[in-house]
Design a protein around this motif. Structure first.
Motif, PDB file in Angstrom:
ATOM      1  N   PHE A  31      26.344   8.166   7.690  1.00  0.00           N
ATOM      2  CA  PHE A  31      25.639   8.265   8.972  1.00  0.00           C
ATOM      3  C   PHE A  31      24.570   7.187   8.998  1.00  0.00           C
ATOM      4  CE2 PHE A  31      21.912   9.946   6.860  1.00  0.00           C
ATOM      5  CZ  PHE A  31      22.450  10.573   5.745  1.00  0.00           C
TER       6      PHE A  31
ATOM      7  N   ILE B 113      17.455  14.966   3.287  1.00  0.00           N
ATOM      8  CA  ILE B 113      18.588  15.076   4.230  1.00  0.00           C
ATOM      9  C   ILE B 113      19.751  15.776   3.516  1.00  0.00           C
ATOM     10  CG2 ILE B 113      20.349  13.764   5.509  1.00  0.00           C
ATOM     11  CD1 ILE B 113      18.199  11.645   6.105  1.00  0.00           C
TER      12      ILE B 113
ATOM     13  N   ASP C 141       0.862  -1.186   0.000  1.00  0.00           N
ATOM     14  CA  ASP C 141       0.000   0.000   0.000  1.00  0.00           C
ATOM     15  C   ASP C 141       0.905   1.245   0.000  1.00  0.00           C
ATOM     16  OD1 ASP C 141      -1.930   1.873   0.288  1.00  0.00           O
ATOM     17  OD2 ASP C 141      -2.343   1.428   2.394  1.00  0.00           O
TER      18      ASP C 141
ATOM     19  N   LEU D  75      17.156   2.723  15.027  1.00  0.00           N
ATOM     20  CA  LEU D  75      17.273   1.905  13.802  1.00  0.00           C
ATOM     21  C   LEU D  75      17.836   0.557  14.224  1.00  0.00           C
ATOM     22  CD1 LEU D  75      17.270   1.252  10.869  1.00  0.00           C
ATOM     23  CD2 LEU D  75      18.852   3.082  10.445  1.00  0.00           C
TER      24      LEU D  75
ATOM     25  N   VAL E 273      10.605   0.215   1.376  1.00  0.00           N
ATOM     26  CA  VAL E 273      10.696   0.979   0.121  1.00  0.00           C
ATOM     27  C   VAL E 273      11.985   1.802   0.040  1.00  0.00           C
ATOM     28  CG1 VAL E 273       8.168   1.141  -0.024  1.00  0.00           C
ATOM     29  CG2 VAL E 273       9.456   3.035   0.988  1.00  0.00           C
TER      30      VAL E 273
ATOM     31  N   GLY F 209      11.920   6.629  11.668  1.00  0.00           N
ATOM     32  CA  GLY F 209      12.463   7.436  10.574  1.00  0.00           C
ATOM     33  C   GLY F 209      12.707   8.880  10.971  1.00  0.00           C
ATOM     34  N   GLN F 210      11.782   9.432  11.746  1.00  0.00           N
ATOM     35  CA  GLN F 210      11.942  10.859  12.081  1.00  0.00           C
ATOM     36  C   GLN F 210      13.119  11.094  13.032  1.00  0.00           C
ATOM     37  OE1 GLN F 210       8.053  12.305  13.133  1.00  0.00           O
ATOM     38  NE2 GLN F 210       7.306  12.027  11.057  1.00  0.00           N
TER      39      GLN F 210
ATOM     40  N   TYR G 188      16.185  10.875  10.923  1.00  0.00           N
ATOM     41  CA  TYR G 188      16.226  12.084  10.084  1.00  0.00           C
ATOM     42  C   TYR G 188      16.811  13.261  10.876  1.00  0.00           C
ATOM     43  CZ  TYR G 188      14.578  15.441   6.617  1.00  0.00           C
ATOM     44  OH  TYR G 188      14.520  16.410   5.658  1.00  0.00           O
TER      45      TYR G 188
HETATM   46  O1  UT7 Z   1      20.651   5.242   6.407  1.00  0.00           O
HETATM   47  C1  UT7 Z   1      19.994   5.918   7.413  1.00  0.00           C
HETATM   48  C2  UT7 Z   1      18.680   5.254   7.502  1.00  0.00           C
HETATM   49  N1  UT7 Z   1      17.500   5.941   7.520  1.00  0.00           N
HETATM   50  C3  UT7 Z   1      17.206   7.217   7.176  1.00  0.00           C
HETATM   51  O2  UT7 Z   1      17.968   8.029   6.819  1.00  0.00           O
HETATM   52  C4  UT7 Z   1      15.764   7.575   7.288  1.00  0.00           C
HETATM   53  C5  UT7 Z   1      15.539   8.982   7.749  1.00  0.00           C
HETATM   54  N2  UT7 Z   1      14.125   9.278   7.741  1.00  0.00           N
HETATM   55  C6  UT7 Z   1      13.418   9.505   6.616  1.00  0.00           C
HETATM   56  O3  UT7 Z   1      13.973   9.519   5.540  1.00  0.00           O
HETATM   57  C7  UT7 Z   1      11.942   9.800   6.740  1.00  0.00           C
HETATM   58  O4  UT7 Z   1      11.594   9.922   8.099  1.00  0.00           O
HETATM   59  C8  UT7 Z   1      11.058   8.713   6.067  1.00  0.00           C
HETATM   60  C9  UT7 Z   1      11.193   8.792   4.565  1.00  0.00           C
HETATM   61  C10 UT7 Z   1      11.443   7.324   6.547  1.00  0.00           C
HETATM   62  C11 UT7 Z   1       9.580   8.923   6.417  1.00  0.00           C
HETATM   63  O5  UT7 Z   1       9.165  10.222   6.028  1.00  0.00           O
HETATM   64  P1  UT7 Z   1       8.259  11.084   7.012  1.00  0.00           P
HETATM   65  O6  UT7 Z   1       7.958  12.343   6.316  1.00  0.00           O
HETATM   66  O7  UT7 Z   1       8.981  11.162   8.322  1.00  0.00           O
HETATM   67  O8  UT7 Z   1       6.940  10.226   7.088  1.00  0.00           O
HETATM   68  P2  UT7 Z   1       6.252   9.592   8.369  1.00  0.00           P
HETATM   69  O9  UT7 Z   1       7.039   8.462   8.923  1.00  0.00           O
HETATM   70  O10 UT7 Z   1       5.872  10.698   9.298  1.00  0.00           O
HETATM   71  O11 UT7 Z   1       4.912   8.999   7.732  1.00  0.00           O
HETATM   72  C12 UT7 Z   1       3.900   9.854   7.237  1.00  0.00           C
HETATM   73  C13 UT7 Z   1       2.726   9.017   6.751  1.00  0.00           C
HETATM   74  C14 UT7 Z   1       2.217   8.021   7.764  1.00  0.00           C
HETATM   75  O12 UT7 Z   1       0.805   7.994   7.636  1.00  0.00           O
HETATM   76  P3  UT7 Z   1      -0.131   8.754   8.700  1.00  0.00           P
HETATM   77  O13 UT7 Z   1       0.214   8.143  10.031  1.00  0.00           O
HETATM   78  O14 UT7 Z   1       0.262  10.201   8.608  1.00  0.00           O
HETATM   79  O15 UT7 Z   1      -1.499   8.452   8.193  1.00  0.00           O
HETATM   80  C15 UT7 Z   1       2.762   6.701   7.282  1.00  0.00           C
HETATM   81  O16 UT7 Z   1       1.947   5.612   7.659  1.00  0.00           O
HETATM   82  O17 UT7 Z   1       3.126   8.244   5.599  1.00  0.00           O
HETATM   83  C16 UT7 Z   1       2.742   6.873   5.794  1.00  0.00           C
HETATM   84  N3  UT7 Z   1       3.722   6.046   5.087  1.00  0.00           N
HETATM   85  C17 UT7 Z   1       3.590   5.695   3.800  1.00  0.00           C
HETATM   86  N4  UT7 Z   1       2.638   5.950   2.875  1.00  0.00           N
HETATM   87  C18 UT7 Z   1       2.821   5.457   1.648  1.00  0.00           C
HETATM   88  C19 UT7 Z   1       4.879   5.517   5.585  1.00  0.00           C
HETATM   89  N5  UT7 Z   1       5.495   4.826   4.609  1.00  0.00           N
HETATM   90  C20 UT7 Z   1       4.733   4.925   3.504  1.00  0.00           C
HETATM   91  C21 UT7 Z   1       4.852   4.428   2.191  1.00  0.00           C
HETATM   92  N6  UT7 Z   1       3.876   4.718   1.300  1.00  0.00           N
HETATM   93  N7  UT7 Z   1       5.906   3.688   1.787  1.00  0.00           N
END
Ligand code: UT7
Length: 321
Positions: free
Chosen positions: A308, A254, A27, A188, A154, A213-214, A217
């Motif tokens: 990082f 980032i 989804d 993580l 993803v 994730g946040q 981030y």
């Molecule tokens: O190598 C280092 C490893 N990791 C990173 O660097 C990750 C750093 N963090 C990030 O890049 C971001 O935090 C993410 C890309 C992981 C997430 O972005 P975000 O803007 O922080 O989104 P979120 O986690 O706040 O999710 C927002 C919404 C949620 O829905 P509700 O609760 O607002 O209804 C999630 O359920 O997006 C939803 N969501 C998705 N929707 C569609 C989460 N994953 C997905 C998805 N497709 N794949």
């Protein structure tokens, strides 16, 4: 004496999976993934092992450096997703390459792993213990993903990158920093298999990557600019003297934030996360190889490499090409 990167290489699995492909099994949507991360596709290992990807990357790096595998003193592999717990990726790579005279061990510093391995190679070269070192970073992260968790699976991709480093009088690594914050490690996480000794009830089971994730981030956008500035200072350079910033490819937002905080234009931050996703320890050496092959690196250029990620960990090095 400096530690100079004399050859690079990389390998990606054949199977390319687009955001639209993922939206057929999860989804999610191309719009969500692209707008939140900048990622459009990633390569996932179907036929390949991490050893085969790392060996392909290493052969390219050895060819460019004109080094025979038998000349290698040391193989350092950075990974958190080796094909086996033992033997290590570096030992399997030694077998594949026929690098029978090398010592070999793995380093796990997650997405900072290549930086930690490169800096370890630098210390060995400066000490005089080893001269010809192969440094590899690679992952098959798709084996550690929960493919029902759209918030993590993803983001990541598979692949390996390699660099051959040699001692050099003039060019090479000028300054490095590394750091860790184990107290925030839960942001993580991927557990190992559970202990199933006969004295523990319900001991079996495997877990997959989970991430806040946040938290990651916020950690990245605060820590990476500081680490880069510190490494540039150690190198005795000014930020204006840096030609390219090769950062871990986690999320375009980032990278944009780092560019803004450092007041350096995005043109100096090459990326390949659009087509590769986040390959953890593989992302910096793969991007370095991609820009090397595109002819974007010139003798005398000043380059920043920065990673990082989980641990939490971070590392940055400044070098002359
Ligand atoms: O190598 C280092 C490893 N990791 C990173 O660097 C990750 C750093 N963090 C990030 O890049 C971001 O935090 C993410 C890309 C992981 C997430 O972005 P975000 O803007 O922080 O989104 P979120 O986690 O706040 O999710 C927002 C919404 C949620 O829905 P509700 O609760 O607002 O209804 C999630 O359920 O997006 C939803 N969501 C998705 N929707 C569609 C989460 N994953 C997905 C998805 N497709 N794949």
């Amino acid at each position: 004496m400096k530690t100079r990167i004399c050859g690079t290489g990389s390998a990606l699995p054949k199977r390319k999976v687009t955001n639209d492909d993922l939206s057929k099994i999860l989804d999610t949507s191309d719009e969500w993934i692209r707008s939140r991360t900048g990622i459009c596709a990633r390569h996932l290992a179907v036929e390949e092992s991490l050893t085969s990807l790392a060996a392909d990357a290493a052969k390219e790096a050895l060819d460019e450096a004109k080094i025979n595998p038998r000349e290698l003193d040391l193989i350092l592999a950075a990974t958190l997703s080796a094909d086996h717990l033992v033997p290590s990726l570096s030992c399997e790579l030694q077998r594949e390459l026929g690098a029978e005279n090398a010592a070999a061990f793995d380093i796990n510093a997650a997405c900072s792993g290549f930086l930690f391995a490169l800096q370890t190679a630098d210390v060995y070269i400066k000490s005089g213990q080893y001269q010809k070192i192969l440094v590899v970073g690679g992952e098959i992260l798709s084996r550690l993903m929960d493919w029902n968790d759209r918030s993590t699976c993803v983001l990541f991709g598979d692949g390996a990158g390699a660099a051959v480093v040699l001692p050099d009088e003039t060019s090479g690594i000028l300054g490095s920093v590394q750091g860790s914050d184990g107290a925030r490690g839960e942001a993580l996480l991927c557990e190992n298999r559970k202990n199933n000794n006969p004295y523990i009830a319900n001991g079996t089971g495997l877990s997959y990557v989970s991430m806040n994730g946040q938290e990651v981030y916020k950690f990245a956008v605060r820590t990476v600019p500081k680490a880069i500035l510190e490494a540039i200072k150690k190198a005795g350079l000014a930020i204006e003297e840096i030609d390219l910033f090769v950062l871990h490819q986690a999320n375009i937002r980032i990278i944009e934030s780092v560019s803004k905080r450092l007041k350096v234009p995005m043109e100096k931050f090459p990326t390949n996360l659009e087509s590769c996703g986040n390959i953890s320890a593989g992302s910096v050496p793969i991007l370095l190889d991609h820009i090397n092959k595109k002819g974007m690196l010139h003798k005398g250029d000043h380059i920043v490499l920065a990673g990082f990620g989980a641990g939490l960990t971070w590392g940055a090095s400044v070098l002359t090409w």
